[in-house]
Design an enzyme around this catalytic site. Structure first.
Site, mmCIF file in Angstrom:
data_model
loop_
_atom_site.group_PDB
_atom_site.id
_atom_site.type_symbol
_atom_site.label_atom_id
_atom_site.label_comp_id
_atom_site.label_asym_id
_atom_site.label_seq_id
_atom_site.Cartn_x
_atom_site.Cartn_y
_atom_site.Cartn_z
ATOM 1 N N LYS A 30 0.819 -1.212 0.000
ATOM 2 C CA LYS A 30 0.000 0.000 0.000
ATOM 3 C C LYS A 30 0.854 1.263 0.000
ATOM 4 C CE LYS A 30 -0.668 0.719 4.975
ATOM 5 N NZ LYS A 30 0.045 2.008 5.005
ATOM 6 N N THR A 31 1.975 1.250 0.732
ATOM 7 C CA THR A 31 2.824 2.441 0.769
ATOM 8 C C THR A 31 3.417 2.711 -0.607
ATOM 9 O OG1 THR A 31 3.366 1.979 3.089
ATOM 10 C CG2 THR A 31 4.769 3.559 1.925
ATOM 11 N N ASP A 213 -3.898 7.694 4.243
ATOM 12 C CA ASP A 213 -3.323 6.379 4.552
ATOM 13 C C ASP A 213 -4.041 5.791 5.760
ATOM 14 O OD1 ASP A 213 -1.664 4.188 4.519
ATOM 15 O OD2 ASP A 213 0.061 5.215 5.388
ATOM 16 N N GLU A 214 -4.067 4.455 5.872
ATOM 17 C CA GLU A 214 -4.683 3.751 7.010
ATOM 18 C C GLU A 214 -6.104 4.270 7.260
ATOM 19 O OE1 GLU A 214 -3.317 1.207 8.089
ATOM 20 O OE2 GLU A 214 -1.135 1.396 8.099
ATOM 21 N N GLN A 246 -8.148 -5.035 8.791
ATOM 22 C CA GLN A 246 -7.138 -4.676 9.792
ATOM 23 C C GLN A 246 -7.598 -3.493 10.649
ATOM 24 O OE1 GLN A 246 -2.809 -5.174 8.723
ATOM 25 N NE2 GLN A 246 -3.596 -5.061 6.646
ATOM 26 N N ARG A 584 1.506 -11.254 10.017
ATOM 27 C CA ARG A 584 2.843 -10.710 10.317
ATOM 28 C C ARG A 584 3.921 -11.715 9.938
ATOM 29 N NH1 ARG A 584 1.567 -6.480 9.374
ATOM 30 N NH2 ARG A 584 -0.420 -7.498 8.915
#
Length: 694
Positions: A30-31, A213-214, A246, A584
């Site tokens: 995503k970044t 973002d997020e 998330q 993770r």
């Protein structure tokens, strides 16, 4: 710029017209999409840097975004481009707007920003003014309560009369002190844009592109800001990137409905799903996908590995007799498999209280570990003291800072002396100058006043702070302290002056930075990531990180998911937390649960977490070919406390083998037992060669 993007990422980057929601699954880049999209917009001359508003949740994320954009735009003006972006946290961007429009917003230009300690002090004054019992009215709880109210934005929410009285008095005291708290920073901007159409039009015209973002972590106030900035604009260019699966911060005010209702709030929105995962193996992703599908409140997507043939190891699920055996097995596995590379392992726990057993076991086994979630740098007492000294130097009327440091070190000014100061001036600094103190108090008062009387604006910020702390006796206080941690506190102060304050041109600039530092910025061990140590952290703290091998202990109903979620309907967020935990892991995920666990001195018995039964068994390994009956979906999830299990079974029993040592039975097949041994790992052994321990 675009050559390394997969098709779904490329579509997200090149979709530059109208509202866009990018559903970005864990590990899907995503970044990279956000950074490339900004660079693409600049490269295509669709907007100038200052016409792009990029909102993040941490200063670290904002800085990383700017740096990556600068690297991507390799021309000579790349640094100019990156620095001119309006890129920062919601609070830092709103603060920038407030500083420019303070008077229009009803504030003085030099208003202060109060953090949690300051808010507690203000609330204590409020409670005293209404004669409230401070034992009943805990200031820490009220800080959280009032923050939640402000995070709700300008919605009409029901507030109890007593709460409204305290909120009104608290806000009035903030205004008297020329201060705002973090919630106010966004609320004042909402009011400003709502009540000043010309200001709203100015920023709407400036920000041709808005990116968030997020997005799943936004609260109501932040969503209202986005709606205001796009109000009345046909087909606004707003792009939000996030993952509904998330969303794990509802306790912090995050509203998952913001992402679930994106197309309702921004009609005609394009929705793009990023589903190619660059982190985990097929089995880990399969287990995570099959688990999260049990949630109803989601938009839906399936993560897939970049290499579809890379299924990797299954997700291991092991049952141990007790929490002691659980910690011992994890420590032993790390010791045998690390080869000195401890940082590739992480132990992700549901709550911080579960860390103690691992800390003890790792210490005993000489395994270096890093406990994430200890006191953050800017929350440390000595750092807060230094910031209070600087704030009082820059803003002499700051009563909250004065009250914090007047007795650090002790100077003989108790409550009666403070009351006398209040009577002698509009603020405490003026009061101490006007009040007539005699004897030792008079000498201490004169010394204190003199220590602030110098031209701090014409020397470097670092030198000004050194002089202030020396003249006030604060450094001497710690040098002479007998406290065991005095040297560590001095080291922290030196770190602040040398590596932080020295990087700023002025003290007001530093104070702005200190006020905007969020706990999120320090929740991860990035500053020491190269150190060889096992990471023990909560699942919340691990979000955004990745590790080769992840241990997931205490997957037991009543712990994870916790009792509150089970009883009060919070299972979907707990399930999202489990999904975050699994994703993770890059190569190996190991879930463990204990048949009995000592909690607060009492032995309790929990069944395995229902999340285990919800995962597709094709992606799991219970130590053999099939899951044990205890994991079947039909199991009874009621927890029994302080009672021994009523059914006798071999699986989970502690056994001893004359040569292989101590172990736990993880599967039974006729006379052959599959056993997880402490020293040699998983082995198949005939029943006759082992003895069962009590």
């Amino acid at each position: 710029m675009l050559q390394n993007l997969n098709p779904e990422q490329l579509t997200a980057v090149e979709t530059t017209n109208g509202p866009l929601l990018v559903l970005s699954g864990a590990g899907t880049g995503k970044t990279r999409v956000l950074v490339t999209r900004i660079a693409y917009i600049l490269d295509q001359k669709l907007a100038m840097p200052w016409q792009i508003l990029a909102l993040t949740f941490t200063n670290k994320a904002a800085n990383e975004m700017k740096n990556r954009i600068a690297e991507m735009l390799s021309e000579n003006d790349s640094r100019f481009y990156a620095n001119d972006l309006w890129c920062g946290t919601f609070h830092s961007i709103c603060l920038r707007i407030l500083r420019t429009n303070a008077v229009r917003a009803g504030l003085k230009p030099d208003f202060l920003i109060f953090g949690e300690d300051d808010q507690k002090s203000v609330l204590k004054n409020v409670f005293a003014s209404i004669g409230a019992d401070t034992k009943e009215f805990a200031s820490g709880e009220w800080v959280e309560k009032l923050s939640n109210i402000k995070d709700a934005g300008r919605n009409n929410i029901d507030i109890a009369p007593r709460t409204k009285q305290i909120l009104d008095l608290y806000n009035a005291e903030l205004r008297r002190l020329n201060a705002v708290d973090f919630g106010d920073i966004i609320l004042f901007v909402l009011d400003l844009l709502q009540n000043a159409p010309d200001v709203l039009e100015k920023y709407q015209h400036q920000f041709k592109y808005i990116m968030v973002d997020e997005f799943q972590d936004t609260n109501n106030a932040q969503m209202q800001l986005l709606q205001l900035l796009t109000r009345g604009i046909s087909n606004p260019n707003i792009c939000c990137v996030g993952d509904d699966d998330q969303s794990i911060y509802s306790w912090r005010g995050a509203e998952i409905k913001n992402i679930l209702e994106f197309d309702k709030n921004f009609p005609g929105a394009t929705i793009i799903r990023l589903e190619t995962n660059y982190r985990s193996t097929g089995n880990i992703l399969g287990a995570a996908n099959s688990l999260i599908k049990h949630n109803n409140g989601r938009m839906g997507k399936d993560l897939r590995p970049v290499n579809n043939e890379n299924m990797g190891e299954p997700v291991y699920v092991l049952t141990l007799p007790s929490n002691y055996d659980e910690a011992n097995l994890i420590a032993d596995t790390i010791a045998r498999q690390s080869n000195g590379n401890f940082s590739k392992f992480a132990v992700l726990i549901r709550t911080g209280s579960l860390s103690r057993q691992f800390e003890e076991e790792f210490t005993k086994s000489k395994i270096p570990y890093r406990l994430v979630g200890t006191t953050k740098f800017y929350d440390r007492m000595e750092i807060r003291d230094v910031i209070a000294y600087i704030r009082l130097l820059v803003h002499p009327s700051d009563d909250i800072s004065f009250a914090r440091i007047i007795q650090r070190p002790r100077r003989g000014f108790g409550p009666s002396a403070i009351a006398k100061m209040r009577l002698c001036g509009a603020d405490l600094m003026t009061g101490i100058k006007n009040a007539k103190f005699g004897g030792k108090q008079g000498i201490a008062a004169n010394d204190f006043i003199k220590s602030f009387d110098f031209d701090w604006a014409n020397i470097t910020p670092a030198d000004a702070v050194k002089k202030l702390l020396d003249d006030t006796g604060y450094m001497k206080f710690w040098h002479e302290s007998k406290d065991s941690d005095a040297e560590e506190r001095l080291a922290n102060i030196r770190e602040l002056i040398t590596n932080v304050i020295s990087g700023y041109q002025t003290l007001p600039e530093f104070l702005e930075h200190a006020a905007l530092m969020t706990t999120d910025d320090n929740d991860t061990p990035d500053g020491d990531r190269n150190a060889q140590a096992v990471n023990i952290m909560t699942i919340h703290a691990a979000k955004g990180l990745e590790f080769d091998t992840v241990f997931l202990p205490a997957w037991e109903d009543g712990i994870f998911p916790n009792d509150k979620a089970i009883k009060e309907g919070g299972l979907e967020e707990e399930r999202r937390l489990a999904y975050v935990a699994l994703t993770r892991a890059k190569r190996r995920a190991i879930i463990t649960n204990a048949m009995s666990r000592v909690i607060f001195g009492s032995r309790q018995y929990y069944p395995p977490a229902r999340f285990i039964a919800e995962m597709d068994g094709r992606f799991l390994d219970f130590g053999g070919r099939r899951p044990s009956p205890q994991y079947e979906q039909k199991q009874n999830y009621n927890r029994h406390t302080s009672q021994k299990p009523t059914t006798e079974r071999i699986v989970g029993k502690l056994v001893i083998h004359q040569e292989l040592g101590r172990g736990v039975v993880i599967e039974e097949h006729d006379d052959i037992l599959t056993i997880a041994f402490t020293k040699v790992g998983i082995k198949k052994v005939a029943r006759k060669f082992v003895t069962f321990a009590d």
